[in-house]
Design an enzyme around this catalytic site. Structure first.
Site, PDB file in Angstrom:
ATOM      1  N   ASP A 194       0.788  -1.047   0.037  1.00 23.06           N
ATOM      2  CA  ASP A 194      -0.074  -0.018  -0.101  1.00 23.06           C
ATOM      3  C   ASP A 194       0.865   1.149   0.074  1.00 23.06           C
ATOM      4  O   ASP A 194       1.164   1.857   0.974  1.00 23.06           O
ATOM      5  CB  ASP A 194      -1.007  -0.234   1.266  1.00 23.06           C
ATOM      6  CG  ASP A 194      -1.802  -1.177   1.131  1.00 23.06           C
ATOM      7  OD1 ASP A 194      -2.243  -1.619   0.069  1.00 23.06           O
ATOM      8  OD2 ASP A 194      -2.390  -1.849   2.285  1.00 23.06           O
ATOM      9  N   ASP A 219     -19.718  -5.722  -8.501  1.00 25.94           N
ATOM     10  CA  ASP A 219     -20.585  -5.071  -9.560  1.00 25.94           C
ATOM     11  C   ASP A 219     -21.583  -5.982 -10.317  1.00 25.94           C
ATOM     12  O   ASP A 219     -21.859  -6.872  -9.547  1.00 25.94           O
ATOM     13  CB  ASP A 219     -19.431  -4.697 -10.547  1.00 25.94           C
ATOM     14  CG  ASP A 219     -19.823  -3.318 -11.373  1.00 25.94           C
ATOM     15  OD1 ASP A 219     -21.051  -3.084 -11.854  1.00 25.94           O
ATOM     16  OD2 ASP A 219     -18.958  -2.337 -11.375  1.00 25.94           O
ATOM     17  N   ILE A 220     -22.324  -5.329 -11.365  1.00 27.37           N
ATOM     18  CA  ILE A 220     -23.125  -6.112 -12.039  1.00 27.37           C
ATOM     19  C   ILE A 220     -22.303  -7.578 -12.659  1.00 27.37           C
ATOM     20  O   ILE A 220     -20.979  -7.413 -12.738  1.00 27.37           O
ATOM     21  CB  ILE A 220     -23.965  -5.506 -13.122  1.00 27.37           C
ATOM     22  CG1 ILE A 220     -22.933  -5.161 -14.276  1.00 27.37           C
ATOM     23  CG2 ILE A 220     -24.806  -4.523 -12.559  1.00 27.37           C
ATOM     24  CD1 ILE A 220     -23.665  -4.782 -15.517  1.00 27.37           C
ATOM     25  N   LYS A 240       0.801  -8.253  -2.154  1.00 33.19           N
ATOM     26  CA  LYS A 240      -0.498  -7.918  -2.515  1.00 33.19           C
ATOM     27  C   LYS A 240      -0.811  -6.422  -3.027  1.00 33.19           C
ATOM     28  O   LYS A 240      -0.004  -5.527  -2.422  1.00 33.19           O
ATOM     29  CB  LYS A 240      -1.431  -7.875  -1.293  1.00 33.19           C
ATOM     30  CG  LYS A 240      -2.939  -7.330  -1.437  1.00 33.19           C
ATOM     31  CD  LYS A 240      -3.751  -7.718  -0.105  1.00 33.19           C
ATOM     32  CE  LYS A 240      -3.719  -6.529   0.806  1.00 33.19           C
ATOM     33  NZ  LYS A 240      -4.290  -5.271   0.150  1.00 33.19           N
ATOM     34  N   ARG A 291      -1.510  -7.602  13.729  1.00 32.70           N
ATOM     35  CA  ARG A 291      -0.513  -6.545  14.373  1.00 32.70           C
ATOM     36  C   ARG A 291       0.292  -7.419  15.703  1.00 32.70           C
ATOM     37  O   ARG A 291      -0.290  -7.852  16.333  1.00 32.70           O
ATOM     38  CB  ARG A 291      -1.490  -5.554  15.173  1.00 32.70           C
ATOM     39  CG  ARG A 291      -2.281  -4.768  14.217  1.00 32.70           C
ATOM     40  CD  ARG A 291      -1.037  -3.636  13.634  1.00 32.70           C
ATOM     41  NE  ARG A 291      -1.600  -2.696  12.822  1.00 32.70           N
ATOM     42  CZ  ARG A 291      -2.177  -2.809  11.427  1.00 32.70           C
ATOM     43  NH1 ARG A 291      -1.916  -4.138  10.880  1.00 32.70           N
ATOM     44  NH2 ARG A 291      -2.803  -1.951  10.674  1.00 32.70           N
ATOM     45  N   GLY A 307       0.507  -5.072   6.223  1.00 29.98           N
ATOM     46  CA  GLY A 307       0.962  -3.893   5.446  1.00 29.98           C
ATOM     47  C   GLY A 307       1.794  -3.022   6.532  1.00 29.98           C
ATOM     48  O   GLY A 307       3.008  -3.113   6.315  1.00 29.98           O
ATOM     49  N   ARG A 308       1.189  -2.016   6.907  1.00 33.87           N
ATOM     50  CA  ARG A 308       1.882  -1.006   7.676  1.00 33.87           C
ATOM     51  C   ARG A 308       2.902  -1.732   8.797  1.00 33.87           C
ATOM     52  O   ARG A 308       4.083  -1.019   8.958  1.00 33.87           O
ATOM     53  CB  ARG A 308       0.898   0.034   8.106  1.00 33.87           C
ATOM     54  CG  ARG A 308       0.546   0.993   7.056  1.00 33.87           C
ATOM     55  CD  ARG A 308      -1.063   1.598   7.578  1.00 33.87           C
ATOM     56  NE  ARG A 308      -1.947   0.725   7.872  1.00 33.87           N
ATOM     57  CZ  ARG A 308      -3.104   1.094   8.339  1.00 33.87           C
ATOM     58  NH1 ARG A 308      -3.343   2.325   8.470  1.00 33.87           N
ATOM     59  NH2 ARG A 308      -4.250   0.105   8.324  1.00 33.87           N
ATOM     60  N   THR A 332     -20.126  -7.385 -15.488  1.00 34.19           N
ATOM     61  CA  THR A 332     -18.559  -6.525 -15.394  1.00 34.19           C
ATOM     62  C   THR A 332     -17.561  -7.303 -14.330  1.00 34.19           C
ATOM     63  O   THR A 332     -16.357  -7.452 -14.651  1.00 34.19           O
ATOM     64  CB  THR A 332     -19.142  -5.313 -14.475  1.00 34.19           C
ATOM     65  OG1 THR A 332     -19.727  -4.501 -15.415  1.00 34.19           O
ATOM     66  CG2 THR A 332     -17.758  -4.451 -14.243  1.00 34.19           C
ATOM     67  N   LYS A 362     -11.242  -6.284  -4.624  1.00 35.46           N
ATOM     68  CA  LYS A 362     -12.566  -6.347  -3.900  1.00 35.46           C
ATOM     69  C   LYS A 362     -13.826  -6.079  -4.836  1.00 35.46           C
ATOM     70  O   LYS A 362     -14.466  -4.997  -4.790  1.00 35.46           O
ATOM     71  CB  LYS A 362     -12.558  -5.296  -2.673  1.00 35.46           C
ATOM     72  CG  LYS A 362     -11.379  -5.816  -1.640  1.00 35.46           C
ATOM     73  CD  LYS A 362     -11.524  -4.669  -0.361  1.00 35.46           C
ATOM     74  CE  LYS A 362     -10.649  -5.231   0.672  1.00 35.46           C
ATOM     75  NZ  LYS A 362      -9.374  -4.614   0.480  1.00 35.46           N
ATOM     76  N   LEU A 363     -13.934  -6.654  -5.694  1.00 30.27           N
ATOM     77  CA  LEU A 363     -14.892  -6.616  -6.916  1.00 30.27           C
ATOM     78  C   LEU A 363     -16.423  -6.613  -6.351  1.00 30.27           C
ATOM     79  O   LEU A 363     -16.473  -7.518  -5.508  1.00 30.27           O
ATOM     80  CB  LEU A 363     -14.642  -7.739  -8.045  1.00 30.27           C
ATOM     81  CG  LEU A 363     -13.413  -7.492  -8.773  1.00 30.27           C
ATOM     82  CD1 LEU A 363     -13.446  -8.686  -9.844  1.00 30.27           C
ATOM     83  CD2 LEU A 363     -13.105  -6.048  -9.419  1.00 30.27           C
ATOM     84  N   GLN A 406      -7.478  -0.566  12.204  1.00 30.35           N
ATOM     85  CA  GLN A 406      -8.112  -2.028  12.206  1.00 30.35           C
ATOM     86  C   GLN A 406      -8.860  -2.376  13.370  1.00 30.35           C
ATOM     87  O   GLN A 406      -8.278  -2.030  14.461  1.00 30.35           O
ATOM     88  CB  GLN A 406      -6.963  -3.033  11.927  1.00 30.35           C
ATOM     89  CG  GLN A 406      -6.311  -2.863  10.613  1.00 30.35           C
ATOM     90  CD  GLN A 406      -7.278  -3.383   9.668  1.00 30.35           C
ATOM     91  OE1 GLN A 406      -8.223  -3.698   9.679  1.00 30.35           O
ATOM     92  NE2 GLN A 406      -6.321  -3.513   8.472  1.00 30.35           N
ATOM     93  N   ASP A 413      -5.765  -7.238  -4.960  1.00 32.80           N
ATOM     94  CA  ASP A 413      -6.996  -7.080  -3.729  1.00 32.80           C
ATOM     95  C   ASP A 413      -8.162  -5.929  -4.418  1.00 32.80           C
ATOM     96  O   ASP A 413      -7.914  -4.720  -4.266  1.00 32.80           O
ATOM     97  CB  ASP A 413      -6.209  -6.495  -2.484  1.00 32.80           C
ATOM     98  CG  ASP A 413      -7.350  -6.477  -1.645  1.00 32.80           C
ATOM     99  OD1 ASP A 413      -8.280  -6.886  -1.645  1.00 32.80           O
ATOM    100  OD2 ASP A 413      -6.989  -5.845  -0.424  1.00 32.80           O
ATOM    101  N   THR A 433     -11.988  -5.851   8.135  1.00 30.96           N
ATOM    102  CA  THR A 433     -11.230  -5.839   9.514  1.00 30.96           C
ATOM    103  C   THR A 433     -11.298  -4.345  10.102  1.00 30.96           C
ATOM    104  O   THR A 433     -11.000  -4.520  11.212  1.00 30.96           O
ATOM    105  CB  THR A 433      -9.935  -6.421   9.359  1.00 30.96           C
ATOM    106  OG1 THR A 433      -9.338  -5.885   8.357  1.00 30.96           O
ATOM    107  CG2 THR A 433     -10.097  -8.083   9.154  1.00 30.96           C
TER     108      THR A 433
END
Ligand code: C5P
Length: 234
Positions: free
Chosen positions: A13, A67-68, A35, A179, A208-209, A71, A64-65, A188, A62, A118
């Site tokens: 990220d 939609d219709i 990711k 964490r 991530g962080r 698509t 995170k789909l 989070q 990632d 999360t």
């Protein structure tokens, strides 16, 4: 998965491909999967994902789909075509999930259903107008994903044990909101330590962080891999 490090998914990220590449260079073999989420996808990250897949480095889109169906199906097919290893799709309804399964076709892309993000607390779920307790909602969405033919789900360490019990040993549980003890949970709401996530049955941890913003990202990743190894050997 042969080594504890294979279970570590690092969330790239960051705002540019250059920063992502620098992190990959720093972290090297300490990480199983990289990711690429929506921040980097909109900053050149899709080309980076293609390049990583070409180098046979497992890459997790990632997106995170949600939609219709047409698509979702075509977007999933496009992501499968680059050779990505994992893709996230919101596990809200059967139509979306079935469309992703059709889009994946016979490619090796693993589909993961996002249950409840999360960063959300039980109060946030009530605010969405949903009456069910958060843990029940997570399990319901995990069952929808499994029935649709998904390989697994994204779920916090708080719900991993109940998913494992209900959906068996082969359904993948990928846990973000991880964490190390004593570190800042930031946004989070349902964070757990690497040890708790593995003990609850998570197959993979998304971090991530705590790694990407650490003074020494490689040392932070190694410490998490060591904690995964210790939890697996218990
Ligand atoms: O920095 P941090 O470890 O909190 O990053 C967690 C990553 O996992 C982010 O990229 C976030 O988008 C992703 N994620 C999450 N919760 C989910 C699904 C994905 O935090 N339910």
């Amino acid at each position: 998965m042969t080594f504890p490090r294979d279970r570590l998914i690092v969330a790239l990220d960051v705002p540019s491909v250059e920063e992502a590449e620098a992190l990959i260079e720093t972290l090297g073999d300490d990480v199983g999967v990289y990711k690429i989420g929506i921040e980097l996808l909109f900053s050149g990250g899709f080309a980076l994902a293609q390049e990583l897949a070409r180098r046979e480095c497992p890459v997790f889109i990632d997106a995170k789909l949600l939609d219709i169906e047409a698509t979702v199906e075509r977007a999933t097919a496009a992501i499968a075509r680059i050779g990505a290893a994992f893709l996230t799709v919101h596990a809200l309804d059967k139509k979306t999930l079935a469309a992703a399964v059709r889009g994946r076709g016979d490619s090796p892309l693993k589909l993961l259903g996002v249950t409840v993000l999360t960063n959300l607390s039980p109060c946030d779920v009530i605010e969405q107008g949903i009456d069910h307790p958060l843990a029940e909602l997570v399990l319901h969405r995990a069952k929808l994903a499994k029935e649709a033919g998904f390989d697994g789900v994204i779920a916090s360490g708080h719900e991993a044990a109940q998913i494992r019990k209900a959906l068996g040993p082969d359904f993948l549980i990928v846990t973000p909101g991880v964490r190390p003890q004593g570190s800042d949970t930031q946004d989070q709401a349902r964070a757990v330590t690497p040890r708790s996530a593995i003990e609850a049955g998570a197959d993979y941890l998304v971090v991530g962080r705590p790694i990407t913003r650490a003074a020494d990202p490689r040392a932070a990743a190694s410490a998490i891999v060591a904690e995964i190894a210790a939890a697996l050997s218990r």
